[in-house]
Design an enzyme around this catalytic site. Sequence first.
Site, PDB file in Angstrom:
ATOM      1  N   LYS A  32       0.838  -1.207   0.000  1.00  0.00           N
ATOM      2  CA  LYS A  32       0.000   0.000   0.000  1.00  0.00           C
ATOM      3  C   LYS A  32       0.874   1.259   0.000  1.00  0.00           C
ATOM      4  CE  LYS A  32      -3.705  -0.837   2.407  1.00  0.00           C
ATOM      5  NZ  LYS A  32      -4.085  -1.235   3.770  1.00  0.00           N
ATOM      6  N   ARG A 102      -3.091   2.911   8.820  1.00  0.00           N
ATOM      7  CA  ARG A 102      -3.373   1.580   8.258  1.00  0.00           C
ATOM      8  C   ARG A 102      -2.128   0.721   8.242  1.00  0.00           C
ATOM      9  NH1 ARG A 102      -7.697   2.840   3.856  1.00  0.00           N
ATOM     10  NH2 ARG A 102      -7.804   5.050   4.193  1.00  0.00           N
ATOM     11  N   GLY A 111      -6.137 -10.266   8.477  1.00  0.00           N
ATOM     12  CA  GLY A 111      -5.785 -10.686   9.830  1.00  0.00           C
ATOM     13  C   GLY A 111      -5.008  -9.647  10.597  1.00  0.00           C
ATOM     14  N   MET A 113      -4.234  -5.549  11.768  1.00  0.00           N
ATOM     15  CA  MET A 113      -5.071  -4.390  12.039  1.00  0.00           C
ATOM     16  C   MET A 113      -5.292  -3.649  10.735  1.00  0.00           C
ATOM     17  SD  MET A 113      -4.535  -1.126  14.415  1.00  0.00           S
ATOM     18  CE  MET A 113      -4.340   0.035  13.096  1.00  0.00           C
ATOM     19  N   ARG A 346      -6.274   0.921  -8.429  1.00  0.00           N
ATOM     20  CA  ARG A 346      -5.853  -0.489  -8.552  1.00  0.00           C
ATOM     21  C   ARG A 346      -6.384  -1.023  -9.879  1.00  0.00           C
ATOM     22  NH1 ARG A 346      -9.842  -2.364  -3.683  1.00  0.00           N
ATOM     23  NH2 ARG A 346     -11.683  -1.457  -4.579  1.00  0.00           N
ATOM     24  N   HIS A 469     -20.454 -41.375 -20.882  1.00  0.00           N
ATOM     25  CA  HIS A 469     -20.885 -41.192 -22.269  1.00  0.00           C
ATOM     26  C   HIS A 469     -21.567 -39.837 -22.453  1.00  0.00           C
ATOM     27  CE1 HIS A 469     -23.806 -41.635 -25.600  1.00  0.00           C
ATOM     28  NE2 HIS A 469     -22.771 -42.209 -26.195  1.00  0.00           N
ATOM     29  N   SER A 810      -0.973 -41.237 -28.944  1.00  0.00           N
ATOM     30  CA  SER A 810      -1.975 -40.273 -28.495  1.00  0.00           C
ATOM     31  C   SER A 810      -2.486 -40.769 -27.150  1.00  0.00           C
ATOM     32  CB  SER A 810      -3.132 -40.177 -29.500  1.00  0.00           C
ATOM     33  OG  SER A 810      -4.115 -39.316 -28.985  1.00  0.00           O
ATOM     34  N   CYS A 878      -5.787 -37.093 -26.454  1.00  0.00           N
ATOM     35  CA  CYS A 878      -7.140 -36.937 -26.973  1.00  0.00           C
ATOM     36  C   CYS A 878      -8.188 -37.276 -25.917  1.00  0.00           C
ATOM     37  CB  CYS A 878      -7.348 -37.768 -28.231  1.00  0.00           C
ATOM     38  SG  CYS A 878      -7.176 -39.539 -27.933  1.00  0.00           S
ATOM     39  N   TYR A 898       0.843 -31.768 -29.548  1.00  0.00           N
ATOM     40  CA  TYR A 898      -0.455 -31.103 -29.624  1.00  0.00           C
ATOM     41  C   TYR A 898      -1.366 -31.622 -28.525  1.00  0.00           C
ATOM     42  CZ  TYR A 898      -2.160 -35.492 -31.473  1.00  0.00           C
ATOM     43  OH  TYR A 898      -2.493 -36.805 -31.583  1.00  0.00           O
TER      44      TYR A 898
END
Length: 923
Positions: A32, A102, A111, A113, A346, A469, A810, A878, A898
């Site tokens: 920050k 902050r 978690g 402050m 941001r 299927h 394959s 495949c 591939y």
Amino acid sequence: MKKWVFLFNELDEAEKYVGGDWESIRALLGGKGANLADMTRLGVPVPPGFTVTTEACNAYLAAGNKFPEGMWDQVLAAMKEVERLSGKKFGGSENPLLVSCRSGAKFSMPGMMDTVLNIGLNDETAQAMIKLTNNERFVYDSYRRLVQMFGAVVLGMDDEDFEDVLEEYKHEKGAKSDTDLSAEDLKELTAMFKKVVKKGKGFDFPSDPYEQLRLASEAVFKSWFGKRAVDYRRATNIPDDLGTAVNIQTMVFGNMGNDSGTGVAFTRNPATGEKVMYGDYLLNAQGEDVVAGIRNTEPIQNLKNDLPEAYRQFMEICDKLEAHYKDLQDVEFTIERGRLWMLQTRNGKRTARAAVKVAVDMVQEGLIGKDEAVLRVSPENVDTLLHPQFNPETIKAAKANKSFLGSGVNASPGAAVGQVYFDADTAERMNKEFKQDVIMVRPFTKPDDVHGMLAAKGILTSEGGATSHAAVVARQFGVPCVVGASAIRIDLDKRQMEVNGVVVKEGDWISLDGTTGEVFLGKLDMTAPSLEEQTDLMTLLSWADEICARPGTRKGENNTPTRGLQVWANADYPKDAQRARAYGAVGIGLCRTEHMFFEPERLPIVQRMILAKSSEDRKAALDELLPFQRADFEGLFTAMDGYPVIIRLIDPPLHEFLPAAKDLEEQIITKRVEALAGYLLGKGEPKEVHDLEALLGAVETMHESNPMMGMRGVRLSIVMPEIVEMQVRAIFEAAANVTLKGVHAKPEVMIPLTGHVNELKVIQPRLIEIAKAVMEEKKVEFPYKFGTMIEIPRACVTAHEIAGVAEFFSFGTNDLTQMTYGYSRDDAERTFLVKYVESGVLPNNPFQTLDRDGVGRLMDIAVKDGRRARPDLEVGICGEHGGDPASIEFCHLVGNNYVSCSPFRVPVARLAAAHAALKHAAK
Ligand code: PEP
Ligand code: MG
């Protein structure tokens, strides 16, 4: 003296201090703090402030909760500078400076402050603020919040102590919500809260602003070792010694009159990606008012009329921020008495559509390169853009009004709305004859249900899993599908289903979401996109292809290709192949030929072939089938002109082409009852019954206890070679015929389910002979290959032998996963697998996402050993994993040439392949 404090305008000094790089800056100032300093250096007006470093935090904690020497003096000096920059005075009675405090670690971390606002408020400065804002209620509301937040967060008191007082007070006053409280009420509550502090801690709420600041800063440091922060760090492997920074920043107020205001905006439309500022503001208001939605906000463009100078400056700043961060920004701003302050920027969240448009536009604007643009869009984004979808509001509303019926495995993405039918014939008829949108609902589906599935807008089954299927066929045809929705009880006799007490009858409307696996009662609204119309997406995908085609993307070790992955498609019919090409596939990785056997005019011939008593009879039936197959293959080669087409020889056990024994038995009984009268008159049993009994006999002989591990694949070819001989003849005649017409056919014949090299040695040479004979007969030559599927673990570990015969591998990862895990691909999800995933026994469903450690390891062995025996071995996948981004990444790493997936997944796979190439680019 060590520097513990950096003003937001001292980023250059901080850079010098750490030696330059941005990661070290973030480590020193926290994310920050680093961003606030970055914006300040850009010349963006950020409310003045400073960061106390993470080093100070570590020193404080190491010294047993003592500020390191010189730190507090540096804070005081920084506050003086902030007073100078803001023109306000901390604790001042005229124009008081209030600050926020902050925490901010290197990584955003829940978690710790979080925030204390309005530090510096006390009875005196409150009066000054009332004068400035003319808003007594606001000031006392801020004041009582400060006391409460301070008590709970800084002094470690129980928030309930304050909430109880507040609730009781509201009850006494008859106030329903906080907004019903008056300025007077809030003033009184402030006093009451102070008493709570006194009672709980034994000392007064500190009215000295510096004391407030000191305590708040210490609380931030201490929160680094708060339980939640420690737990979070353990879970995310963030080291303990990073520490947190403290950011102290001037508060600015948008409620100081009509020359003040506040708003939030996106630099481009986050829904469409259009380059138009998109946001809202309110004059004379604080941030909460915009968020709370009590007052109607104004579109940001109207600010031009209200506060022209602030608007002009705002637009200029937004351009600057976009140019700097090179992405769509989500900004928050406040205008205090005519002066614009940017509170935050941001990278903005956006829809899939906007993600694509912004990425492509930014390349065209010269802001980012193509690689970056491709990385900005996720495969899920692409998926979303290609399937009909329900909008999230619709889903929320449907859940709220209880029309949610249940959920199953999200087998094939997309939204579908239609009327329920419980069998394939009815589904098809209602669609074809009555033009209805239908959802086909079955316990599970079989190959002879395909016509109904094709006619359906969506498919729902109560059994089966991700590679059942129903799932495979649905994905192949792009039909949204939910399988294994086990809460659904289907009653095929009553033509209805029941889910949690709700009865859905045939013809009722339901909606299903194959992306999430959810099913709803009734018709939900949806949108349906198409790829061709999405020119930005087409552009982006063409860049993805360029990335994959770059030589040198992979190192080429162990004979792996040096370019990235290609994307091929699984397609059985020419029209699928055409779609696959339109979607960018450069090959067919799997044509499951047996699907062609189920066409209504072919099935009786197939059955005759199976039941044939002699080889001649079988050949005669096969001769009838050959022209059908040849025509199918001609269509495929033509559609894929110039690209390889892998055709798999018959794979499933033959009984799948025959009726079920149970159905036959029923038919026999019915026929017998019909013929009873004739029988009593002394007539013999009709021929029909005889035929049915013969068929039943054949079905019973073929029965196997474990058909998936039985007479199928190459085993079937060896025992009954006539079928594959016919298929190879059909493939090569088709390739020859289209070659003679000028098409570049590249057939690759694939033998399924090889487990031992001898299987290939027996069958492959016979088939090659047929191939050669056909080419000679037709007097034509074209390139071709013979190879095998790798779907049995034994094939993986003996790949060096198998590659001696097979020219390509394959991976059939559906069967390979089934056999590696020993999980039935048809039943596992329904019985235990979904539970396994839900309870964390398995990280995910291995039928959806490739199991790298087990199945993947076998693949790795197969690729390496296979290429050792045959360096130019072509390797693909495949199984269903070929369309899953995480599995695609693995295929890139393991050295595939591939991946092959259903035509509808091709665009997703193209992007995923490019991501893998960029993420793992060879150095
Ligand atoms: C496989 O097993 O992965 C495969 C592609 O074949 P099928 O799904 O047809 O068994
Ligand atoms: Mg298989």
